[in-house]
Scaffold this motif. Structure first.
Motif, PDB file in Angstrom:
ATOM      1  N   LYS A 129       0.840  -1.045  -0.021  1.00  0.00           N
ATOM      2  CA  LYS A 129       0.003  -0.002  -0.181  1.00  0.00           C
ATOM      3  C   LYS A 129       0.759   1.247  -0.065  1.00  0.00           C
ATOM      4  CE  LYS A 129      -3.763  -2.145   2.380  1.00  0.00           C
ATOM      5  NZ  LYS A 129      -4.766  -2.018   3.702  1.00  0.00           N
ATOM      6  N   ASN A 130       1.830   1.057   0.027  1.00  0.00           N
ATOM      7  CA  ASN A 130       3.086   2.333   0.118  1.00  0.00           C
ATOM      8  C   ASN A 130       2.557   3.086   1.135  1.00  0.00           C
ATOM      9  OD1 ASN A 130       4.637   1.569  -2.241  1.00  0.00           O
ATOM     10  ND2 ASN A 130       3.296   2.758  -3.661  1.00  0.00           N
ATOM     11  N   THR A 131       2.606   2.522   2.301  1.00  0.00           N
ATOM     12  CA  THR A 131       2.115   3.389   3.590  1.00  0.00           C
ATOM     13  C   THR A 131       2.777   2.962   4.660  1.00  0.00           C
ATOM     14  OG1 THR A 131      -0.310   3.244   2.752  1.00  0.00           O
ATOM     15  CG2 THR A 131      -0.029   3.800   5.077  1.00  0.00           C
ATOM     16  N   MET A 132       3.268   3.839   5.563  1.00  0.00           N
ATOM     17  CA  MET A 132       3.682   3.857   6.630  1.00  0.00           C
ATOM     18  C   MET A 132       3.175   4.017   7.861  1.00  0.00           C
ATOM     19  SD  MET A 132       7.594   5.703   8.105  1.00  0.00           S
ATOM     20  CE  MET A 132       6.862   7.384   7.403  1.00  0.00           C
ATOM     21  N   TYR A 133       3.266   3.461   9.085  1.00  0.00           N
ATOM     22  CA  TYR A 133       2.584   3.924  10.218  1.00  0.00           C
ATOM     23  C   TYR A 133       3.632   4.276  11.492  1.00  0.00           C
ATOM     24  CZ  TYR A 133      -1.030   1.275   7.384  1.00  0.00           C
ATOM     25  OH  TYR A 133      -1.887   0.871   6.373  1.00  0.00           O
ATOM     26  N   LEU A 134       3.013   4.982  12.434  1.00  0.00           N
ATOM     27  CA  LEU A 134       3.861   5.056  13.759  1.00  0.00           C
ATOM     28  C   LEU A 134       2.806   4.856  14.757  1.00  0.00           C
ATOM     29  CD1 LEU A 134       6.365   6.034  14.924  1.00  0.00           C
ATOM     30  CD2 LEU A 134       5.528   8.255  14.798  1.00  0.00           C
ATOM     31  N   GLN A 135       2.827   3.978  15.478  1.00  0.00           N
ATOM     32  CA  GLN A 135       2.041   3.473  16.750  1.00  0.00           C
ATOM     33  C   GLN A 135       2.825   4.237  18.023  1.00  0.00           C
ATOM     34  OE1 GLN A 135      -1.010   2.067  16.982  1.00  0.00           O
ATOM     35  NE2 GLN A 135      -0.966   2.734  19.115  1.00  0.00           N
ATOM     36  N   MET A 136       2.202   5.118  18.516  1.00  0.00           N
ATOM     37  CA  MET A 136       2.511   5.905  19.612  1.00  0.00           C
ATOM     38  C   MET A 136       1.851   5.529  20.950  1.00  0.00           C
ATOM     39  SD  MET A 136       3.463   9.420  17.650  1.00  0.00           S
ATOM     40  CE  MET A 136       1.393   9.996  17.590  1.00  0.00           C
ATOM     41  N   ASN A 137       2.746   5.123  21.713  1.00  0.00           N
ATOM     42  CA  ASN A 137       2.063   4.826  23.073  1.00  0.00           C
ATOM     43  C   ASN A 137       2.637   5.591  24.166  1.00  0.00           C
ATOM     44  OD1 ASN A 137       0.463   2.722  21.821  1.00  0.00           O
ATOM     45  ND2 ASN A 137       2.034   1.255  21.943  1.00  0.00           N
ATOM     46  N   SER A 138       2.129   5.469  25.294  1.00  0.00           N
ATOM     47  CA  SER A 138       2.629   6.209  26.547  1.00  0.00           C
ATOM     48  C   SER A 138       3.211   7.613  26.476  1.00  0.00           C
ATOM     49  CB  SER A 138       3.847   5.459  26.984  1.00  0.00           C
ATOM     50  OG  SER A 138       3.574   4.024  27.336  1.00  0.00           O
TER      51      SER A 138
END
Length: 121
Positions: free
Chosen positions: A75-84
């Motif tokens: 999908k040519n997609t990047m994610y950033l999961q941000m916790n705390s």
């Protein structure tokens, strides 16, 4: 032409979570790497996380153990999961990618428009 569009920013309380997305679109032949940067008011833009080949990752010390970068190459997609999340994470988050468009042998450095993340009670 290549475009990067971020989404997922917003207001969250300290200790909360957010997930940012960055979708690359256009006439893309290949993506070498993608990265998240952030810029807080009055500060220089800083590197947050990078991902290469969909698997090799690197993080700023300030976010290690709290943020996770991932990509969906199909999908040519990047994610950033941000916790705390902490108040000091408040910034505009920018997507960056090194992309080779179709019909050219040259790699280009592309930026998204940014998405605001505010961590506050």
């Amino acid at each position: 032409q290549v475009q990067l569009v971020e989404s997922g920013g917003g207001l969250v309380q300290p200790g909360g979570s957010l997930r940012l997305s960055c979708a690359a679109s256009g006439t893309i032949f290949s993506i070498r790497s993608m990265a998240w940067y952030r810029q807080a008011p009055g500060k220089q833009r800083e590197l947050v996380a990078t991902i290469m080949s969909g698997a090799l990752t690197n993080y700023a010390d300030s976010v290690k153990g709290r943020f996770t970068v991932a990509s969906d190459n199909a999908k040519n997609t990047m994610y950033l999961q941000m916790n705390s999340l902490k108040p000091e994470d408040t910034a505009v988050y920018y997507c960056n990618a090194i992309v080779r468009p179709e019909a050219t042998p040259r790699w280009g450095n592309y930026w998204g428009q940014g998405t605001q993340v505010t961590v506050s009670s």
